[in-house]
Write a protein that holds these residues in place. Structure first.
Motif, short mmCIF file in Angstrom:
data_model
loop_
_atom_site.label_atom_id
_atom_site.label_comp_id
_atom_site.label_asym_id
_atom_site.label_seq_id
_atom_site.Cartn_x
_atom_site.Cartn_y
_atom_site.Cartn_z
N CYS A 1 32.57 38.33 40.07
CA CYS A 1 32.38 38.40 41.52
C CYS A 1 31.11 39.16 41.90
CB CYS A 1 33.60 39.07 42.15
SG CYS A 1 33.48 39.28 43.93
N ARG B 1 35.56 37.14 49.23
CA ARG B 1 36.14 35.79 49.16
C ARG B 1 37.19 35.83 48.07
NH1 ARG B 1 34.52 31.01 46.26
NH2 ARG B 1 32.72 32.14 45.46
N ARG B 2 38.38 35.35 48.34
CA ARG B 2 39.46 35.42 47.35
C ARG B 2 39.20 34.46 46.20
NH1 ARG B 2 44.13 32.96 45.89
NH2 ARG B 2 43.81 31.32 47.44
N CYS C 1 40.25 38.57 41.82
CA CYS C 1 40.78 39.54 42.78
C CYS C 1 42.07 40.19 42.28
CB CYS C 1 41.04 38.87 44.12
SG CYS C 1 39.54 38.23 44.94
N ARG C 2 42.84 39.47 41.47
CA ARG C 2 44.12 39.98 41.01
C ARG C 2 43.99 41.24 40.18
NH1 ARG C 2 46.66 34.55 38.53
NH2 ARG C 2 44.51 34.42 37.78
N TRP D 1 40.36 44.89 45.83
CA TRP D 1 41.07 43.83 46.52
C TRP D 1 41.77 44.29 47.80
CZ3 TRP D 1 41.27 39.33 48.20
CH2 TRP D 1 42.45 38.73 48.67
N CYS E 1 39.18 44.22 50.43
CA CYS E 1 38.71 42.86 50.72
C CYS E 1 39.80 42.05 51.41
CB CYS E 1 38.27 42.17 49.42
SG CYS E 1 36.81 42.90 48.64
N GLU E 2 41.04 42.20 50.95
CA GLU E 2 42.14 41.43 51.54
C GLU E 2 42.29 41.75 53.02
OE1 GLU E 2 46.81 40.34 50.61
OE2 GLU E 2 46.07 42.36 50.15
N LEU F 1 39.64 39.93 54.88
CA LEU F 1 39.90 38.49 54.93
C LEU F 1 41.05 38.15 55.87
CD1 LEU F 1 39.52 37.64 51.13
CD2 LEU F 1 37.88 37.17 52.95
N SER G 1 39.57 31.25 52.43
CA SER G 1 39.75 31.48 50.99
C SER G 1 41.13 32.06 50.69
CB SER G 1 38.66 32.40 50.44
OG SER G 1 38.82 33.74 50.86
N LEU G 2 41.86 32.51 51.70
CA LEU G 2 43.22 32.99 51.48
C LEU G 2 44.16 31.85 51.10
CD1 LEU G 2 43.47 35.49 54.47
CD2 LEU G 2 43.41 36.09 52.04
N GLY H 1 40.71 28.19 47.11
CA GLY H 1 39.82 28.98 46.27
C GLY H 1 38.64 28.18 45.75
#
Length: 547
Positions: free
Chosen positions: A14, A242-243, A247-248, A253, A256-257, A260, A267-268, A271
């Motif tokens: 990323c 952007r997911r 991200c996991r 995250w 960022c989450e 978003l 992107s939620l 992907g």
């Protein structure tokens, strides 16, 4: 003036994560790093593997005549390690182990190699990784086809064509080697001035050969990637969250989450390349995608059904966990059903095959869980014996069903992992009691009696929250006994259960693993029976959701 210094890990993954890490570092804050149990396990396993392989290389070099080796102490400060490495290069050592190169702040590069091997006018980099770098070549390979893959024995650099293997490409490995080669060139220690002939070496988890990696053809790509990544790190190319799959495992995250979610970013629910294709069509939010009716955007990726993306966006809006593709979902059933779940530890092997036997012609008979495994630390010959017991039992149940005139099916969830270790176990433990021929494994996998419930889910449903067993089975009403159950946690439990690599032994974790494995096969059974029940009709169909 550019100030970022990039390591090989910064060249992939990323870009936004790279920008955030660099900004945090320059502001004096704490750089976010993955700290999940799975990430820690992978790092520890990789370090242990490197140490073991380096010990092997040390032993192989000891009896070699006319070979000079230098072992740089990995516990020394970086500056001292780099100074020792450069001196060894000047002295013309044949092998330099645990090599460290000086941080190049001018060009913005840093790197280290498990070894440098004298070659041509200078040195080539060798790295050790904890994943497979080759596969066995297929038996039907055309003997007239030219062999392009080359390997070298571990004890000396003697590259030669190897028709017995095929390469498993790994972008991160190649870029790491390219960066090391470029740094050696800047220091005046490249094998030649012509980049077209540069190569590197990789030793994988099997540690049986050195894979020769041609670098000449990738150096131009490396230059472009490095220039862009450095511009990202320096803030000259802006990034945004952007997911993506990464991200996991990223500590950024949650931040960022939240961003978003605030903007309802598309992107939620979509992907990868799909997000970019939607942006080109002016669709940037999940709500816009949910309301969209029409043809897919021009650059929509061909491996993703566009309707599924629109439905997923509507699921997000309506809070629906699953949507029926078909009016009446179907799944293959049998008189005698065996659920199978395998537990493995990284690349080391499969230590447990769990089974759950259900005889639908005898509903009053108990549904029994039977594990076949070993607590000898992997890799171990006991792993082969356990696999042989599992396979013999499974084939006996199959034969008994056939003899009684009953249908039989064995089930798993996402067959990729099980199939991999079915094949690998047959190859690795050929000749041991109960272990079948590879052809027998292939015939069983290809038969109608080996059923992947994951594929049934994919055929019958659109799954906006993912298709993993832990995501789908709770919709069917199943819950795991252990709140921490999961693939990442099981790796930690296994390491403790066997005292892996000299670590502390906690035999109580064995019961935890067995309970987790039993729950997984129970979940597959519950999910299959739910798919066959009338309860499934309570879920909306695609048409219901898009009205």
């Amino acid at each position: 003036m550019s100030s970022a210094v990039l390591g090989a890990r910064d060249l992939t993954g990323c870009e936004h994560r790279l920008a955030l890490n660099t900004a945090a570092r320059e502001s004096g804050g704490e750089v976010q790093r993955p700290e999940s149990p799975d990430a820690a396990r992978r790092i520890e396993a990789a370090q242990a593997h490197r140490r073991q392989v380096l010990d092997t290389l040390r032993a192989l070099q000891a009896p070699q005549p006319r070979t000079t080796t230098v072992w740089v102490d990995p516990d020394l400060p970086h500056a001292e390690r780099a100074a020792q490495t450069l001196q060894a290069c000047v002295d013309g050592a044949d092998w330099i182990f645990s090599a460290a190169l000086p941080t190049d702040r001018g060009h913005g590069r840093r790197g280290h190699a498990e070894a440098l091997i004298r070659h041509g006018e200078g040195y080539l980099p060798l790295i050790i990784v904890n994943h497979r770098v080759t596969n066995a070549a297929k038996g039907d390979r055309d003997p007239e086809e030219p062999v392009t893959l080359r390997t070298s024995p571990l004890e000396s650099w003697r590259p030669a064509p190897d028709p017995t293997r095929t390469a498993r490409s790994n972008r991160r490995d190649t870029l790491r080697l390219a960066q090391l080669a470029e740094m050696l060139s800047d220091l005046g220690h490249a094998p030649s001035s012509d980049r077209a002939g540069w190569v590197g070496g990789v030793i994988g988890v099997d540690a049986d050969v050195i894979l020769v990696v041609p670098l000449g053809s990738v150096m131009t790509d490396y230059d472009e990637i490095f220039a862009r990544r450095r511009a990202v790190a320096d803030g000259r190319i802006p990034t945004r969250p952007r997911r993506i799959n990464e991200c996991r495992s990223c500590d950024w995250w949650p931040q960022c989450e939240a961003q978003l979610e605030e903007i309802d970013d598309v992107s939620l629910v979509v992907g990868g390349a799909g997000t970019l294709a939607l942006a080109e069509a002016g669709i940037t939010t999940a709500a816009q995608l949910a309301s969209y009716r029409g043809d897919p955007p021009e650059n929509w990726p061909g491996n993703v059904a566009f309707l599924d993306a629109v439905v997923a966006a509507n699921c997000r809006r309506a809070g629906v966990p699953l949507v029926r593709r078909l009016a009446r979902p179907t799944v293959q059933r049998a008189d005698v059903e065996v659920d199978v779940d395998m537990e493995s530890y990284g690349e080391r092997g499969a230590y447990l095959w769990g089974t759950l036997l259900t005889d639908n012609r005898a509903p009053h008979e108990p549904v029994l869980y039977r594990p076949f495994g070993t607590w000898d630390p992997l890799p171990s010959t006991e792993e082969g014996l356990a696999f042989g017991r599992f396979w013999s039992w499974l084939m006996e149940r199959r034969a008994m069903a056939h003899e009684a005139g009953r249908s039989f099916a064995a089930y798993c969830y996402s067959e990729q992992a099980e199939n991999r270790w079915l094949r690998a176990s047959a190859d690795r433990f050929a000749g041991m009691p109960g272990v079948p021929l590879r052809d027998d494994i292939e015939a069983f996998i290809a038969s109608d009696e080996w059923v992947d419930i994951y594929q049934a889910v994919n055929t019958n449903f659109i799954c906006p929250n993912g298709k993993g067993l832990k995501r789908i089975a709770p919709v069917a009403g199943f819950g795991w006994q252990d709140a921490e159950a999961g693939g990442e946690a099981s790796m930690e439990w296994y390491a403790a259960a066997v005292g892996l690599d000299g670590g502390p032994l906690d035999a109580g974790q064995r019961d935890r693993l067995l309970r987790y494995n039993e729950d997984d096969v129970q979940a597959t059974k519950v999910l299959r029976e739910w798919l066959s029940s009338e309860q499934i009709l309570r879920l909306p169909t695609v048409d219901d959701l898009l009205r």
